[in-house]
Scaffold this motif. Structure first.
Motif, PDB file in Angstrom:
ATOM      1  N   LEU A 255      10.807 -21.042  -2.944  1.00  0.00           N
ATOM      2  CA  LEU A 255      10.963 -21.117  -4.500  1.00  0.00           C
ATOM      3  C   LEU A 255      11.099 -21.915  -4.859  1.00  0.00           C
ATOM      4  O   LEU A 255      12.434 -22.878  -4.950  1.00  0.00           O
ATOM      5  CB  LEU A 255      12.126 -18.961  -5.527  1.00  0.00           C
ATOM      6  CG  LEU A 255      11.061 -18.001  -4.024  1.00  0.00           C
ATOM      7  CD1 LEU A 255      11.876 -17.175  -4.839  1.00  0.00           C
ATOM      8  CD2 LEU A 255      10.035 -17.834  -4.587  1.00  0.00           C
ATOM      9  N   ILE A 256       9.990 -22.459  -6.106  1.00  0.00           N
ATOM     10  CA  ILE A 256       9.937 -23.051  -6.765  1.00  0.00           C
ATOM     11  C   ILE A 256      10.280 -22.612  -8.784  1.00  0.00           C
ATOM     12  O   ILE A 256       9.275 -22.002  -8.522  1.00  0.00           O
ATOM     13  CB  ILE A 256       9.580 -24.258  -7.566  1.00  0.00           C
ATOM     14  CG1 ILE A 256       8.777 -24.830  -5.604  1.00  0.00           C
ATOM     15  CG2 ILE A 256       9.194 -25.494  -8.009  1.00  0.00           C
ATOM     16  CD1 ILE A 256      10.345 -25.263  -4.802  1.00  0.00           C
ATOM     17  N   ALA A 257      11.892 -22.728  -8.884  1.00  0.00           N
ATOM     18  CA  ALA A 257      11.869 -22.050 -10.290  1.00  0.00           C
ATOM     19  C   ALA A 257      11.946 -23.308 -11.648  1.00  0.00           C
ATOM     20  O   ALA A 257      12.442 -24.421 -10.602  1.00  0.00           O
ATOM     21  CB  ALA A 257      12.633 -20.698  -9.995  1.00  0.00           C
ATOM     22  N   GLY A 258      12.705 -21.813 -12.792  1.00  0.00           N
ATOM     23  CA  GLY A 258      13.058 -22.726 -13.683  1.00  0.00           C
ATOM     24  C   GLY A 258      12.053 -22.334 -15.076  1.00  0.00           C
ATOM     25  O   GLY A 258      11.372 -21.708 -15.232  1.00  0.00           O
ATOM     26  N   GLY A 259      12.495 -23.237 -16.319  1.00  0.00           N
ATOM     27  CA  GLY A 259      12.212 -22.313 -17.327  1.00  0.00           C
ATOM     28  C   GLY A 259      10.352 -22.809 -17.272  1.00  0.00           C
ATOM     29  O   GLY A 259      10.247 -23.426 -16.805  1.00  0.00           O
ATOM     30  N   PHE A 260      10.402 -22.493 -18.606  1.00  0.00           N
ATOM     31  CA  PHE A 260       8.867 -23.027 -19.207  1.00  0.00           C
ATOM     32  C   PHE A 260       8.843 -23.768 -19.425  1.00  0.00           C
ATOM     33  O   PHE A 260       9.411 -24.675 -20.658  1.00  0.00           O
ATOM     34  CB  PHE A 260       8.159 -22.078 -20.704  1.00  0.00           C
ATOM     35  CG  PHE A 260       7.620 -22.203 -21.108  1.00  0.00           C
ATOM     36  CD1 PHE A 260       6.112 -21.999 -20.331  1.00  0.00           C
ATOM     37  CD2 PHE A 260       7.403 -22.926 -22.778  1.00  0.00           C
ATOM     38  CE1 PHE A 260       4.849 -22.357 -21.303  1.00  0.00           C
ATOM     39  CE2 PHE A 260       5.814 -23.293 -23.017  1.00  0.00           C
ATOM     40  CZ  PHE A 260       5.035 -23.263 -22.363  1.00  0.00           C
ATOM     41  N   GLY A 261       7.611 -25.281 -18.384  1.00  0.00           N
ATOM     42  CA  GLY A 261       8.039 -26.135 -18.870  1.00  0.00           C
ATOM     43  C   GLY A 261       8.595 -27.444 -18.394  1.00  0.00           C
ATOM     44  O   GLY A 261       8.209 -28.536 -18.784  1.00  0.00           O
ATOM     45  N   ALA A 262       8.988 -26.426 -16.899  1.00  0.00           N
ATOM     46  CA  ALA A 262       9.877 -27.343 -16.748  1.00  0.00           C
ATOM     47  C   ALA A 262       9.762 -28.569 -15.307  1.00  0.00           C
ATOM     48  O   ALA A 262      10.176 -29.794 -14.658  1.00  0.00           O
ATOM     49  CB  ALA A 262      10.757 -27.139 -15.895  1.00  0.00           C
ATOM     50  N   GLY A 263       8.225 -28.279 -14.673  1.00  0.00           N
ATOM     51  CA  GLY A 263       7.104 -28.679 -13.889  1.00  0.00           C
ATOM     52  C   GLY A 263       7.301 -28.251 -12.630  1.00  0.00           C
ATOM     53  O   GLY A 263       6.752 -28.444 -11.233  1.00  0.00           O
TER      54      GLY A 263
ATOM     55  N   VAL B  54      14.861 -23.987  -5.640  1.00  0.00           N
ATOM     56  CA  VAL B  54      14.814 -24.987  -6.064  1.00  0.00           C
ATOM     57  C   VAL B  54      14.965 -24.647  -7.867  1.00  0.00           C
ATOM     58  O   VAL B  54      13.408 -23.853  -8.225  1.00  0.00           O
ATOM     59  CB  VAL B  54      13.963 -25.717  -6.101  1.00  0.00           C
ATOM     60  CG1 VAL B  54      14.508 -27.343  -6.951  1.00  0.00           C
ATOM     61  CG2 VAL B  54      14.068 -26.508  -3.976  1.00  0.00           C
ATOM     62  N   VAL B  55      15.793 -24.838  -8.302  1.00  0.00           N
ATOM     63  CA  VAL B  55      15.308 -24.200 -10.345  1.00  0.00           C
ATOM     64  C   VAL B  55      15.726 -26.114 -10.512  1.00  0.00           C
ATOM     65  O   VAL B  55      16.332 -26.508 -10.617  1.00  0.00           O
ATOM     66  CB  VAL B  55      16.881 -23.905 -10.521  1.00  0.00           C
ATOM     67  CG1 VAL B  55      17.104 -23.860 -11.952  1.00  0.00           C
ATOM     68  CG2 VAL B  55      17.309 -22.572  -9.899  1.00  0.00           C
ATOM     69  N   LEU B  56      14.403 -26.071 -11.288  1.00  0.00           N
ATOM     70  CA  LEU B  56      14.325 -26.913 -11.657  1.00  0.00           C
ATOM     71  C   LEU B  56      14.867 -26.907 -13.014  1.00  0.00           C
ATOM     72  O   LEU B  56      13.925 -26.252 -14.485  1.00  0.00           O
ATOM     73  CB  LEU B  56      12.733 -27.029 -12.650  1.00  0.00           C
ATOM     74  CG  LEU B  56      12.241 -27.929 -10.853  1.00  0.00           C
ATOM     75  CD1 LEU B  56      10.733 -28.440 -11.008  1.00  0.00           C
ATOM     76  CD2 LEU B  56      12.389 -29.461 -10.643  1.00  0.00           C
ATOM     77  N   ALA B  57      15.227 -28.002 -13.479  1.00  0.00           N
ATOM     78  CA  ALA B  57      15.986 -28.285 -14.763  1.00  0.00           C
ATOM     79  C   ALA B  57      15.066 -29.235 -16.074  1.00  0.00           C
ATOM     80  O   ALA B  57      14.992 -29.886 -15.446  1.00  0.00           O
ATOM     81  CB  ALA B  57      17.320 -28.245 -15.187  1.00  0.00           C
ATOM     82  N   ASP B  58      14.598 -28.511 -17.234  1.00  0.00           N
ATOM     83  CA  ASP B  58      14.289 -29.527 -17.853  1.00  0.00           C
ATOM     84  C   ASP B  58      15.604 -30.049 -18.626  1.00  0.00           C
ATOM     85  O   ASP B  58      15.834 -29.160 -19.726  1.00  0.00           O
ATOM     86  CB  ASP B  58      12.851 -29.640 -18.425  1.00  0.00           C
ATOM     87  CG  ASP B  58      12.172 -30.383 -19.494  1.00  0.00           C
ATOM     88  OD1 ASP B  58      13.089 -30.874 -19.817  1.00  0.00           O
ATOM     89  OD2 ASP B  58      11.448 -29.689 -19.978  1.00  0.00           O
ATOM     90  N   THR B  59      15.714 -30.684 -19.580  1.00  0.00           N
ATOM     91  CA  THR B  59      17.149 -31.140 -20.245  1.00  0.00           C
ATOM     92  C   THR B  59      16.732 -31.487 -21.685  1.00  0.00           C
ATOM     93  O   THR B  59      17.890 -30.912 -22.081  1.00  0.00           O
ATOM     94  CB  THR B  59      17.791 -32.700 -19.624  1.00  0.00           C
ATOM     95  OG1 THR B  59      16.925 -33.497 -19.617  1.00  0.00           O
ATOM     96  CG2 THR B  59      18.475 -32.608 -18.363  1.00  0.00           C
ATOM     97  N   ARG B  60      15.701 -31.158 -22.033  1.00  0.00           N
ATOM     98  CA  ARG B  60      14.994 -30.973 -23.251  1.00  0.00           C
ATOM     99  C   ARG B  60      15.428 -29.758 -23.725  1.00  0.00           C
ATOM    100  O   ARG B  60      15.043 -29.125 -24.491  1.00  0.00           O
ATOM    101  CB  ARG B  60      13.631 -31.773 -23.540  1.00  0.00           C
ATOM    102  CG  ARG B  60      12.796 -32.944 -22.981  1.00  0.00           C
ATOM    103  CD  ARG B  60      11.399 -33.525 -23.492  1.00  0.00           C
ATOM    104  NE  ARG B  60      10.528 -32.263 -21.745  1.00  0.00           N
ATOM    105  CZ  ARG B  60       9.614 -32.521 -21.445  1.00  0.00           C
ATOM    106  NH1 ARG B  60       8.670 -33.133 -22.428  1.00  0.00           N
ATOM    107  NH2 ARG B  60       9.066 -31.363 -20.561  1.00  0.00           N
ATOM    108  N   ARG B  61      15.161 -28.885 -22.267  1.00  0.00           N
ATOM    109  CA  ARG B  61      14.970 -27.510 -22.283  1.00  0.00           C
ATOM    110  C   ARG B  61      16.333 -26.726 -22.147  1.00  0.00           C
ATOM    111  O   ARG B  61      15.363 -25.698 -20.685  1.00  0.00           O
ATOM    112  CB  ARG B  61      13.912 -26.529 -22.493  1.00  0.00           C
ATOM    113  CG  ARG B  61      13.020 -27.149 -23.605  1.00  0.00           C
ATOM    114  CD  ARG B  61      11.523 -26.307 -23.446  1.00  0.00           C
ATOM    115  NE  ARG B  61      10.513 -24.925 -23.319  1.00  0.00           N
ATOM    116  CZ  ARG B  61      10.512 -24.366 -23.936  1.00  0.00           C
ATOM    117  NH1 ARG B  61       9.907 -25.210 -25.228  1.00  0.00           N
ATOM    118  NH2 ARG B  61      10.296 -23.666 -23.820  1.00  0.00           N
ATOM    119  N   LEU B  62      17.150 -27.128 -22.135  1.00  0.00           N
ATOM    120  CA  LEU B  62      18.134 -27.149 -20.356  1.00  0.00           C
ATOM    121  C   LEU B  62      18.066 -25.150 -20.239  1.00  0.00           C
ATOM    122  O   LEU B  62      18.388 -24.451 -19.554  1.00  0.00           O
ATOM    123  CB  LEU B  62      19.530 -27.872 -20.422  1.00  0.00           C
ATOM    124  CG  LEU B  62      20.330 -27.339 -19.375  1.00  0.00           C
ATOM    125  CD1 LEU B  62      19.737 -28.497 -18.427  1.00  0.00           C
ATOM    126  CD2 LEU B  62      21.588 -28.655 -19.084  1.00  0.00           C
ATOM    127  N   ALA B  63      18.301 -24.304 -21.283  1.00  0.00           N
ATOM    128  CA  ALA B  63      19.303 -22.623 -21.281  1.00  0.00           C
ATOM    129  C   ALA B  63      17.863 -22.286 -20.831  1.00  0.00           C
ATOM    130  O   ALA B  63      18.077 -21.492 -20.755  1.00  0.00           O
ATOM    131  CB  ALA B  63      18.943 -22.759 -23.120  1.00  0.00           C
TER     132      ALA B  63
END
Length: 197
Positions: free
Chosen positions: A21-29, A110-119
């Motif tokens: 799985l490729i997961a993460g927040g909205f807009g993380a890539g 994989v949890v993609l993290a976008d440091t602009r929206r880390l939460a």
């Protein structure tokens, strides 16, 4: 006598398929990650963003025009006997009811993290911790910009010390592959008893 069921040719080998799985927040890539590493044209379920009705928070990703509403799907052939299927999860809370179906049978995530929206990646981290699904956190460096270091991201997400945190560029095939290799090595290390050697 034919029993009505299809007989399988004993000379035909069925490949082993691994699900990641490729997961993460909205807009993380997530969609970009799956697309960059997949050997086939990825299946994408993108729809026009509904930011105008307040359903989507676009702060930090103001240029985003579409969003995944079901999943992204890609494939990587390792050998003729080993395939990797990639499933990108939808990042918005209103589509999280799909995660259980997507996560069923997964080797890891994989949890993609976008440091602009880390939460925004907290729900993914919490979800995989609750399920006991092995995961790595990949800090997606947009335009080679890294706002926080790996250690700062680890502390901010309150990750266990054994959870790998790596840097990546979701647009780059080699970078995305390196993240997947990190995940598979992490899963393999968790499966190997410490005293096996």
């Amino acid at each position: 006598m034919d029993s009505g069921g299809a007989e399988r040719d004993p000379g035909v080998r069925v490949p082993l398929a691994l699900k990641i799985l490729i997961a993460g927040g909205f807009g993380a890539g997530k969609t970009t990650f799956v697309g960059s590493v997949s050997e086939i044209r990825p299946l994408q379920t993108e729809e026009v963003l509904t930011a105008t009705d307040g359903a989507d928070d676009t702060s930090g990703v103001e240029d985003k025009a579409t969003t995944t509403v079901v999943m992204d799907f890609g494939r990587i052939t390792i050998t003729e006997d080993l395939l990797v299927y990639l499933f990108g999860t939808p990042g918005q809370e209103r589509f999280r009811f799909l995660w259980d179906e997507l996560a069923d049978g997964a080797l890891g995530a994989v949890v993609l993290a976008d440091t602009r929206r880390l939460a925004d990646c907290f729900p993914s981290v919490d979800y995989f911790e609750r399920r006991g699904t092995p995961f790595v956190v990949a800090v997606n460096c947009f335009d080679e910009e890294m706002r926080h270091g790996v250690d700062a991201v680890r502390r901010a997400l309150d990750l266990d010390p054994h959870v790998p945190v790596v840097l990546c560029d979701a647009r780059d095939r080699q970078s995305a592959r390196a993240v997947l290799i990190e995940l598979v090595e992490y899963v393999a290390a968790r499966q190997t008893p410490a005293n096996a050697f």
